[in-house]
Design an enzyme around this catalytic site. Structure first.
Site, PDB file in Angstrom:
ATOM      1  N   GLU A 497       0.852  -1.196   0.000  1.00 48.03           N
ATOM      2  CA  GLU A 497       0.000   0.000   0.000  1.00 48.03           C
ATOM      3  C   GLU A 497       0.885   1.242   0.000  1.00 48.03           C
ATOM      4  O   GLU A 497       1.164   1.810  -1.027  1.00 48.03           O
ATOM      5  CB  GLU A 497      -0.935  -0.003   1.219  1.00 48.03           C
ATOM      6  CG  GLU A 497      -1.863  -1.213   1.260  1.00 48.03           C
ATOM      7  CD  GLU A 497      -3.176  -0.906   1.980  1.00 48.03           C
ATOM      8  OE1 GLU A 497      -3.694   0.210   1.874  1.00 48.03           O
ATOM      9  OE2 GLU A 497      -3.679  -1.813   2.664  1.00 48.03           O
ATOM     10  N   GLU A 773      -1.310  -1.321  13.316  1.00 47.19           N
ATOM     11  CA  GLU A 773      -2.542  -0.936  12.638  1.00 47.19           C
ATOM     12  C   GLU A 773      -3.765  -1.382  13.445  1.00 47.19           C
ATOM     13  O   GLU A 773      -4.809  -0.755  13.415  1.00 47.19           O
ATOM     14  CB  GLU A 773      -2.573  -1.619  11.264  1.00 47.19           C
ATOM     15  CG  GLU A 773      -3.843  -1.425  10.466  1.00 47.19           C
ATOM     16  CD  GLU A 773      -3.761  -2.080   9.105  1.00 47.19           C
ATOM     17  OE1 GLU A 773      -2.950  -3.007   8.944  1.00 47.19           O
ATOM     18  OE2 GLU A 773      -4.497  -1.660   8.199  1.00 47.19           O
TER      19      GLU A 773
HETATM   20  C1  BGC Z   1      -4.941   1.169   5.110  1.00 47.95           C
HETATM   21  C2  BGC Z   1      -5.509   2.092   6.133  1.00 47.95           C
HETATM   22  C3  BGC Z   1      -6.573   2.853   5.413  1.00 47.95           C
HETATM   23  C4  BGC Z   1      -7.633   1.839   5.120  1.00 47.95           C
HETATM   24  C5  BGC Z   1      -8.932   2.320   4.649  1.00 47.95           C
HETATM   25  C6  BGC Z   1      -6.001   0.197   4.756  1.00 47.95           C
HETATM   26  O1  BGC Z   1      -5.628  -0.793   3.920  1.00 47.95           O
HETATM   27  O2  BGC Z   1      -3.765   0.589   5.504  1.00 47.95           O
HETATM   28  O3  BGC Z   1      -4.690   2.693   6.972  1.00 47.95           O
HETATM   29  O4  BGC Z   1      -7.006   4.009   5.994  1.00 47.95           O
HETATM   30  O5  BGC Z   1      -7.147   0.811   4.324  1.00 47.95           O
HETATM   31  O6  BGC Z   1      -9.777   1.882   5.519  1.00 47.95           O
END
Ligand code: BGC
Length: 970
Positions: A497, A773
């Site tokens: 990401e 996270e």
């Molecule tokens: C990310 C988050 C992001 C989210 C959206 C994820 O895959 O790592 O931090 O805000 O997707 O909900």
């Protein structure tokens, strides 16, 4: 008296590539006597240093202006207090250097700053004469790139072509050594410029990422010292970065325009064009997620130096095999004014282990974003591979789960000549451990160095307190924030990401501003957001929209108003509000148009994301979060309008906000201050932390139900969750602010310092060195990065509640310092760099004094007899409170050392008023509980309120600039 210092032009010190003809100037005024305030200033801007030093502002002389303004003073703008004869201004030319200084007055005294300069960049697109160039048919590998379509659940891996490194070069003759040489360069996705064999500057992973359909950033370099009369050469190395087909772009490309000035006044321009040549070079592979492979046997010594073209040129190399470049098209350009990505630190490994024969695992002791520099000596063709991970398995091998789709590996093939260093150029990884295979022999710890990479934002704050756990959480947040500033605010640095998710960015923005100077970074990012906005006003969850996720969740896209307001609030930047006014309005109108009866049932995709146990909101209805942000953004926009004097809009949007709040309460408020939740199971009837905190935060709860709302919130925290967090990223951002403002900092403290699941302390106790996270410790391939910043919002609470520093007005002219002293905390110290200078607050209290309420009173009673206690040593804190009981007349004390910049008013609120016997400042009595004052009481200079006022358990006193030592004793 000191001089004005820290001169900045559009947020940068001596910028080399200013993209505007109307820059703004800032400085820190010198601090004089207590209560000092700059009374006037005069800016001189000159076409040469000599003129400036002779006091001639031939470009602009602002004249003496009676003003305390020291921040973002616009070039050339006339001041009503200065006659046109006094203020003179010539328009700025592009590609020129200007010198400036400022003289400030403080009452009768004046002082002039040292000179500073700024270089204008290219203002007009017509000035660009250079061509975009690339390699005609570079080879490529097909790799897959993660594409997120529509929502988090529709990930798709799509093929993309990653090209090997592309090398470009050009030799040229100069008639003389130039007196000034400025290079304007852009290499997409990433590019490095070389001049006569040396890399220009220290930028990494440059330029900053943008949506290249809308434009790219070019960087400006002063290369004067690298050029000479006679033969010279330029070299360029290009990497893929994000300029890849999967996101709608093509092969890497570069553009260079160089402006030379000679002693005789003549000018010359050098350009990238069809006469350049290209080759493939030693970078066999490069990708943000897939790492870099470098074959040192393919290095061509002297490739970026003159005389290479000739047979047997520098280093025995030659230009045979180099072919003509291809002219290609390229995006529009704008100057990169934000700080570049740099190597901001080096980490030596702490340990090395060998879980399998020939496999070596190094532990840096810290999760971070960056690369590894490898040092090796071995036979030509020896291939060494590196893999990166955040975690280890029980057996001590790399655990690659959290890298998910990222291959995260580098490869290095030795040339075979002595000691060789390898450091990749066009990739980065998020990791704590590196595994080395294929190393010739057994490496020592010196074989690897962790190189920390990130946008080089300056530190702008500091925080430390007497609680080791809180300091560890703060450290994890700092590392998390640093890891996620990669020219855009990313979610994480390790998996596939690393995108600018707006939600993560907005939730962490206040924390980021506490710790770092974010002005240049957010100014650039707001431009990215503006350019990503569609004509219907909608935004993408991810900006730059490499993943075009339109329309965004309102809790994500609120980043647009939030960051614009952040720029105004922290840095006093009104121009930003002007620039984004129409965009913000279109966004808020888009939200409104998407609502039914002021309730936003659509648009929410993530809501109160990642509460304990799940990624999707557990208790907070999606429409609740979305509608709350509809209210939040509408209200905020009305404030933007009010700030800019657009009264009609201000009134209309404020009225709309009121209607939204009414509809919100009608829909979600069940009665007695209790807000509706999603029940996870038939027996789950509990109230929610997020659902209770959000309406309280924005003061939306009807007066009669406020008490009930707070009672329910405390129930949700203390009773239902046993004083643990039970919120996702949205609730977490606001919960602790509400607890402080309602007098419940001790409850906040209990939650934040839990070491059992879920909480930040739990992460620390499980060995985290950054923030996760998820509240859970997970290591698989799901949503569980170990370096996300979105739960880092709590750091702002440390600054605001423990440090006690809360700005009350935009631009920091009016501040509250009201430290909270929860739990067993005995001291805390915080500093914030404000536009007027550094503000710091450091407090300590008697260590025997614990808790509050009954315990505190009991302690106070005991204190009169407890002569054995140490009345002042709270240990470890310079400034406040480390002296042993000095000035302490009774059994306990609270000390506060405060440093206030020029022109700032601070409303100090000292705790423990109910215990206090007397308050001194610098030894003089300011207040006494028996009401008997010595004659000079209250006469402390710069105390702007007439008297110290007791309000409940606080003593309030107002002060102007200066250093203060308050001591409350009992
Ligand atoms: C990310 C988050 C992001 C989210 C959206 C994820 O895959 O790592 O931090 O805000 O997707 O909900």
């Amino acid at each position: 008296m000191d001089k004005p210092s820290d001169l900045r032009c559009e947020y940068a010190k001596n910028p080399l590539g200013l993209g505007t003809a109307s820059p703004r100037f800032s400085w820190i005024p010198p601090r004089g006597e207590r209560g000092s305030r700059q009374s006037a200033y005069r800016i001189l801007c000159s076409s040469s240093l000599a003129k400036l030093e002779s006091g001639i502002g031939d470009v602009w002389d602002s004249g003496k202006r009676d003003s305390d303004r020291c921040h973002l003073v616009a070039f050339g703008v006339e001041s009503p207090s200065v006659s046109p004869q006094e203020s003179q201004c010539a328009p700025l030319r592009e590609c020129s250097r200007y010198w400036w200084s400022v003289e400030t007055w403080n009452g009768g005294q004046s002082s002039r700053s040292d000179p500073a300069f700024f270089d204008t960049a290219l203002f007009e697109s017509a000035t660009w004469k250079a061509s975009w160039i690339s390699m005609p048919a570079p080879e490529f590998e097909t790799t897959t790139v993660l594409l997120v379509e529509g929502s988090i659940n529709s990930n798709r891996h799509i093929p993309s072509r990653l090209y090997h490194g592309i090398y470009l070069r050009k030799e040229f003759e100069l008639k003389a050594r130039p007196t000034l040489a400025k290079a304007y360069f852009c290499g997409l996705g990433y590019g490095e410029l070389y001049v006569n064999g040396q890399k220009a500057g220290d930028r990494r992973l440059d330029p900053g990422q943008t949506d290249y359909k809308e434009g790219a950033l070019y960087s400006s370099y002063d290369i004067t010292d690298s050029l000479r009369a006679g033969g010279n050469a330029f070299g360029i190395v290009l990497g893929n970065g994000r300029y890849i087909e999967a996101y709608g772009f093509g092969k890497p490309r570069g553009l260079l325009q160089v402006l030379l000035e000679y002693g005789d006044g003549s000018r010359q321009t050098l350009l990238s064009d069809g006469t350049w040549t290209c080759s493939r070079g030693p970078i066999l592979h490069n990708g943000i997620y897939s790492g870099e492979v470098y074959d040192a046997r393919l290095e061509e010594a002297g490739w970026a130096e003159a005389a290479f073209a000739a047979e047997g040129g520098v280093g025995g190399g030659n230009a045979a095999g180099w072919q003509p470049v291809e002219i290609v098209d390229g995006p529009r350009l704008r100057s990169q004014e934000m700080p570049p990505i740099r190597a901001t630190g080096e980490l030596p490994p702490r340990t090395m282990s060998s879980p399998d024969p020939g496999v070596f695992v190094f532990d840096f002791g810290q999760n971070f974003a960056g690369v590894v520099r490898l040092r090796a000596r071995g036979a030509s063709g020896t291939a060494i591979s590196l893999r990166f991970a955040e975690l280890l398995t029980k057996e001590g091998r790399l655990h690659l789960g959290t890298n998910r789709e990222s291959q995260s590996r580098d490869g290095f093939i030795l040339r075979g000549e002595g000691e060789e260093d390898f450091e990749p150029r066009f990739t980065y990884h998020g990791f704590r451990y590196v595994e080395v295979r294929g190393y010739p022999g057994t490496p020592t710890l010196d074989a690897v160095r962790g190189i920390v990479l990130g946008t080089d934002v300056a530190a702008a704050g500091s925080f430390v307190c007497s609680d080791g756990l809180v300091n560890a959480i703060h450290s994890n947040i700092l590392w998390g924030q640093r890891s996620n500033l990669m020219s855009a605010p990313t979610d994480c640095p390790q998996r596939g990401e690393r995108m600018g998710w707006l939600g993560d960015a907005q939730l962490a923005s206040e924390e980021a501003c506490c710790n770092f100077d974010m002005a240049g970074f957010y100014a650039k990012y707001l431009e990215d957001i503006r350019l990503a906005q569609r004509s219907d006003g909608s935004l993408s969850d991810v900006v730059p929209p490499y993943w075009p996720l339109y329309p965004a969740d309102p809790a994500w896209a609120t980043a647009y108003p939030v960051l614009a307001w952040t720029m105004y609030w922290n840095y006093g930047d009104e121009r930003i509000l002007e620039r984004h006014y129409e965009g913000l309005k279109r966004y808020v109108d888009f939200l409104d148009a998407s609502a039914e009866g002021h309730i936003l049932n659509s648009l929410g995709s993530y809501g109160d994301w990642c509460p304990p146990g799940t990624i999707y909101p557990k208790k907070t209805p999606m429409a609740f979060t979305s509608t709350w942000y509809l209210y939040h953004d509408t209200l905020l926009f009305s404030r933007v309008a009010e700030t800019l004097g657009r009264r009609d809009d201000a009134a209309a949007y404020a009225a709309r906000a009121r209607d939204i709040a009414k509809a919100f309460n009608e829909k979600f408020l069940l009665g007695d201050g209790r807000y509706a939740t999603l029940a996870m199971s038939p027996i789950d009837r509990s109230v929610g932390q997020t659902t209770q905190a959000l309406p309280l935060y924005l003061d939306m709860v009807p007066t009669g139900q406020r008490e009930g709302a707070l009672r329910n919130l405390l129930g949700a925290v203390v009773t239902n969750a046993d004083s643990h967090i039970d919120a996702g990223i949205v609730g977490t951002r606001y919960l602790f602010e509400v607890l402080r403002d309602t007098g419940n900092s001790d409850v906040a403290w209990d939650v934040i310092t839990q070491t059992s699941y879920p909480g930040w302390g739990y992460m620390v106790s499980e060995g985290a060195t950054t923030l996760w996270e998820r509240w859970e410790k997970l290591a698989g391939m799901g949503m569980n990065s170990h370096n996300h910043i979105m739960f880092g919002s709590v750091d702002a609470w440390f600054y605001r509640s423990l440090g006690g520093i809360i700005p009350l007005e935009p631009g920091w002219t009016n501040v509250r310092v009201a430290p909270k002293t929860p739990g067993s905390l005995t001291h805390a110290s915080a500093t914030r760099m404000t536009p007027r200078g550094k503000l710091s607050a450091a407090w300590s209290r008697s260590p025997w004094l614990r808790g509050d309420g009954a315990e505190r009173h009991a302690s106070a009673r005991a204190s009169s007899q407890a002569k054995a206690c140490d009345g002042g040593s709270s240990g470890g804190l310079g400034g406040a409170g480390s002296s042993s009981g000095a000035g302490s007349a009774g059994g306990g004390e609270f000390r506060l050392a405060l440093s206030v910049p020029d022109g700032t008013k601070v409303h100090v609120e000292l705790p423990y008023a109910e215990l206090g016997r007397e308050l001194r400042e610098g030894g003089r009595i300011l207040w006494s509980s028996d009401g008997i004052y010595p004659d000079d009481a209250g006469s402390v200079e710069a105390v702007f309120d007439d008297a110290v006022v007791r309000r409940g358990d606080i003593l309030a006193v107002g002060v102007g600039s200066g250093d203060y030592e308050f001591l409350l004793s009992w």
